[in-house]
Design an enzyme around this catalytic site. Structure first.
Site, PDB file in Angstrom:
ATOM      1  N   ASP A  28       0.834  -1.206   0.000  1.00 57.18           N
ATOM      2  CA  ASP A  28       0.000   0.000   0.000  1.00 57.18           C
ATOM      3  C   ASP A  28       0.875   1.266   0.000  1.00 57.18           C
ATOM      4  O   ASP A  28       1.869   1.338   0.721  1.00 57.18           O
ATOM      5  CB  ASP A  28      -0.855  -0.028   1.280  1.00 57.18           C
ATOM      6  CG  ASP A  28      -1.924   1.040   1.306  1.00 57.18           C
ATOM      7  OD1 ASP A  28      -2.798   1.022   0.433  1.00 57.18           O
ATOM      8  OD2 ASP A  28      -1.882   1.912   2.203  1.00 57.18           O
TER       9      ASP A  28
ATOM     10  N   GLU B 105       1.669  -0.609  -5.032  1.00 55.46           N
ATOM     11  CA  GLU B 105       0.647   0.382  -5.312  1.00 55.46           C
ATOM     12  C   GLU B 105       1.366   1.733  -5.276  1.00 55.46           C
ATOM     13  O   GLU B 105       1.597   2.310  -4.226  1.00 55.46           O
ATOM     14  CB  GLU B 105      -0.473   0.358  -4.262  1.00 55.46           C
ATOM     15  CG  GLU B 105      -1.634   1.238  -4.686  1.00 55.46           C
ATOM     16  CD  GLU B 105      -2.152   2.216  -3.642  1.00 55.46           C
ATOM     17  OE1 GLU B 105      -3.214   2.812  -3.859  1.00 55.46           O
ATOM     18  OE2 GLU B 105      -1.484   2.431  -2.606  1.00 55.46           O
TER      19      GLU B 105
HETATM   20  C1  NOJ Z   1      -4.455   2.928  -0.936  1.00 55.14           C
HETATM   21  C2  NOJ Z   1      -5.590   2.001  -0.638  1.00 55.14           C
HETATM   22  O1  NOJ Z   1      -5.885   1.269  -1.790  1.00 55.14           O
HETATM   23  C3  NOJ Z   1      -6.729   2.873  -0.177  1.00 55.14           C
HETATM   24  O2  NOJ Z   1      -7.934   2.154  -0.103  1.00 55.14           O
HETATM   25  C4  NOJ Z   1      -6.352   3.494   1.138  1.00 55.14           C
HETATM   26  O3  NOJ Z   1      -7.366   4.387   1.529  1.00 55.14           O
HETATM   27  C5  NOJ Z   1      -5.043   4.267   1.026  1.00 55.14           C
HETATM   28  N1  NOJ Z   1      -4.042   3.543   0.289  1.00 55.14           N
HETATM   29  C6  NOJ Z   1      -4.485   4.561   2.386  1.00 55.14           C
HETATM   30  O4  NOJ Z   1      -4.007   3.390   2.987  1.00 55.14           O
END
Ligand code: NOJ
Length: 551
Positions: A216, A273
């Site tokens: 993440d 991500e």
């Molecule tokens: C990316 C995640 O996919 C999202 O759902 C989240 O709110 C943010 N990162 C913060 O962790």
């Protein structure tokens, strides 16, 4: 049901060509009937996912969490939140998935913890300058009395990225950084204790048999020294990163993690991500000593335009191929408007819809959206590399628009004072059976977000085995993709088509997508699959076909 497959260490790097299905645990299936999905529900429904023909599942967080950001606010990285079940359930889920031939990827959230994490609680109870506070980013404010935030950074969810502490007697204190919600304090990755902690988290889940991690906010961990103000320019060039994203030293973290994963064998993977553009910059996260994949958000954000898609496909294959990594392909996830609705928008909202709600200036054309979504997925599944499916897209689910304000849950909606509807519309619990309570999501009829009546006709039970349904289209695509090894195949543009037609070949399969407004002639060859209707020898607009080429 598919016969169980063997998951021995694969010599051919399974993640290079895998189709990975994202499970959003809150909304997948609810075993205990409390209205929130859970691990028991997932275990029971896993055979249906194996039946779809995917290679792996990625689970969004199910860890202990106050759920201020739907689990992306973790209070204990090595346990399961009671709303989802127990650690024992997680172990059973991993074993069940493996027995069905599915690999398991779990989420790791290293940029921030929950404010309820014991570390943050200890930091609050300690003095400024203490070891406890040094695990996070606390700073004195600016202005005479420290009443202004330490810098001008904004939270991704809206509002300032800093929150000020106040003592028990109400005396204001220093501020802490949170790039997301105030309940998600950013960790200090300058502190070796943080590095050590996350190595142990990775090992904890690897010891339980997971096959990889989705990382993440992978581009956010390291902040520019001195935390300078962000300089805002009009029309920033691509790659204008700001002091809190994509800093050079963040790559050291993933080199370190690579060594942890490799100590568990050759086929453990990580997917970044990282909202970083251009793609050549994103590709730095998948150099050979870092991660294995990065979500191709450049592709996800590309409109349904032949020219734009040709460019992003070339750019993706060049950028990721340039560092020896596969490209990924993705159209939907739990953070964006579902592609069956996105492609039904045509106005200014089409480019970056931050959620759609009852008062949005434009409502998607659902029929057009689904037609284009099916054509776009048919195109995507023929591209070499790894493809992601977000739960429910195989049913052609649209974004749910009519969610009342009082039912909304996404912090984006609250932090932007309702200006951005946020992500609830793509997170509505799945419809499994048309005539069951909560459409088969559970047996009680309770659902943490309201499900629309339209889910009855879109439920899995209405589509399973039904020729022409979106579910059957996905199954056919995945079967053909596997049989012809398209994921590890080759790519070549086909010449001789109009500008608004995408045409390429992967091995002996030709893929033609008509993005124009008139019918186009089909090339010679046997039609293997088509995303919609087709005439005799011709392909209508917004339709993609796979053809077995004669030569
Ligand atoms: C990316 C995640 O996919 C999202 O759902 C989240 O709110 C943010 N990162 C913060 O962790």
């Amino acid at each position: 049901m598919l016969a169980p497959k063997t998951l021995a260490n694969s010599p051919d790097d399974w993640w290079r060509h895998a189709v990975i299905y994202q499970i959003y645990p809150r909304s997948f299936a609810d075993g205990n009937g409390d209205g929130v999905g859970d691990l028991r529900g997932i275990i029971d429904r896993l055979p249906a996912i194996a039946d779809l023909g995917v290679d792996a599942v990625w689970l969004s967080p199910f860890y202990t969490s106050p759920q201020k950001d739907a689990g992306y606010d973790v209070a204990d990285y090595c346990d399961v939140d009671p709303i989802f079940g127990s650690l024992h359930d997680a172990e059973e889920l991993i074993a069940t998935a493996h027995s069905l031939g599915l690999r398991v990827i779990v989420d790791v959230v290293p940029n921030h913890t929950s404010s309820e994490h014991p570390w943050f609680q200890a930091a609050l109870a300690s003095e400024q300058g203490s070891t406890e506070r040094d695990r996070y980013i606390f700073r004195e404010g600016r202005g005479d009395g420290g009443e202004l935030p330490p810098n001008n950074w904004q939270s991704v969810f809206g509002g300032p990225a800093w929150t000020r502490l106040s003592g028990e007697d109400g005396t204001p204190g220093p501020w802490y950084l949170h790039l997301f919600d105030s309940s998600q304090p950013d960790l200090n990755w300058e502190n070796p204790e943080v590095w050590e902690f996350f190595r142990e988290v990775l090992k904890f889940w690897l010891d339980r048999g997971v096959d990889g991690f989705r990382v993440d906010v992978a581009h956010g961990l390291i902040k520019e020294e001195g935390l300078p103000d962000r300089v805002f320019v009009e029309n920033p060039p691509l790659g204008d990163r700001g002091p809190h994203w994509d800093q050079e030293r963040v790559h050291e973290v993933y080199r370190d993690w690579r060594t942890v994963l490799d100590s568990y064998g050759p086929d453990k993977m990580m997917c970044a991500e990282a909202w970083v553009l251009p793609l050549s910059r994103m590709a730095r996260y998948v150099r050979s000593d870092e991660m294995n994949q990065a979500f191709n958000f450049g592709y996800l954000s590309t409109p349904w335009s032949a020219q734009a898609l040709r460019e992003v496909i070339d750019e993706s294959l060049d950028a990721f191929g340039g560092v020896g990594a596969p490209s990924t392909w993705v159209l939907s996830n739990h953070d964006v408007v579902r592609h069956a609705s996105r492609y039904g928008l045509s106005g200014p909202m089409a480019s970056e819809p931050h959620g759609i709600g009852p008062d949005s200036p434009e409502k998607p054309d659902e029929e057009l959206g689904l037609q284009v979504a099916r054509a776009a997925t048919t195109l995507m599944m023929a591209l070499p590399g790894s493809a992601y499916i977000y739960q429910g897209e195989e049913l052609g689910l649209p974004e749910v628009i009519d969610i009342p304000d009082e039912s909304r849950d996404d912090p984006t909606f609250f932090r932007s004072q309702g200006e951005r509807y946020g992500r609830d519309g793509c997170r509505v619990p799945l419809p499994w059976e048309s005539d069951a309570p909560a459409y088969g999501f559970n047996s009680t009829g309770s659902s943490w977000l309201p499900q629309p009546a339209r889910f009855a006709e879109l439920a899995r039970s209405e589509q399973d085995g039904v020729e022409g349904s979106t579910l059957e289209l996905y199954k056919t695509l995945l079967t053909l993709r596997r049989e012809s090894n398209l994921g590890s195949g080759s790519f070549e543009w086909l010449q001789g088509f109009d500008d608004d037609v995408i045409a390429f070949r992967n091995g002996s399969i030709g893929v033609i997508a008509n993005l124009g407004s008139t019918e186009v002639d089909l090339p010679d060859g046997q039609i293997l699959v088509v995303s919609g209707q087709h005439g005799d020898g011709s392909l209508p607009p917004n339709t993609t076909v796979w053809v077995k080429l004669a030569s």
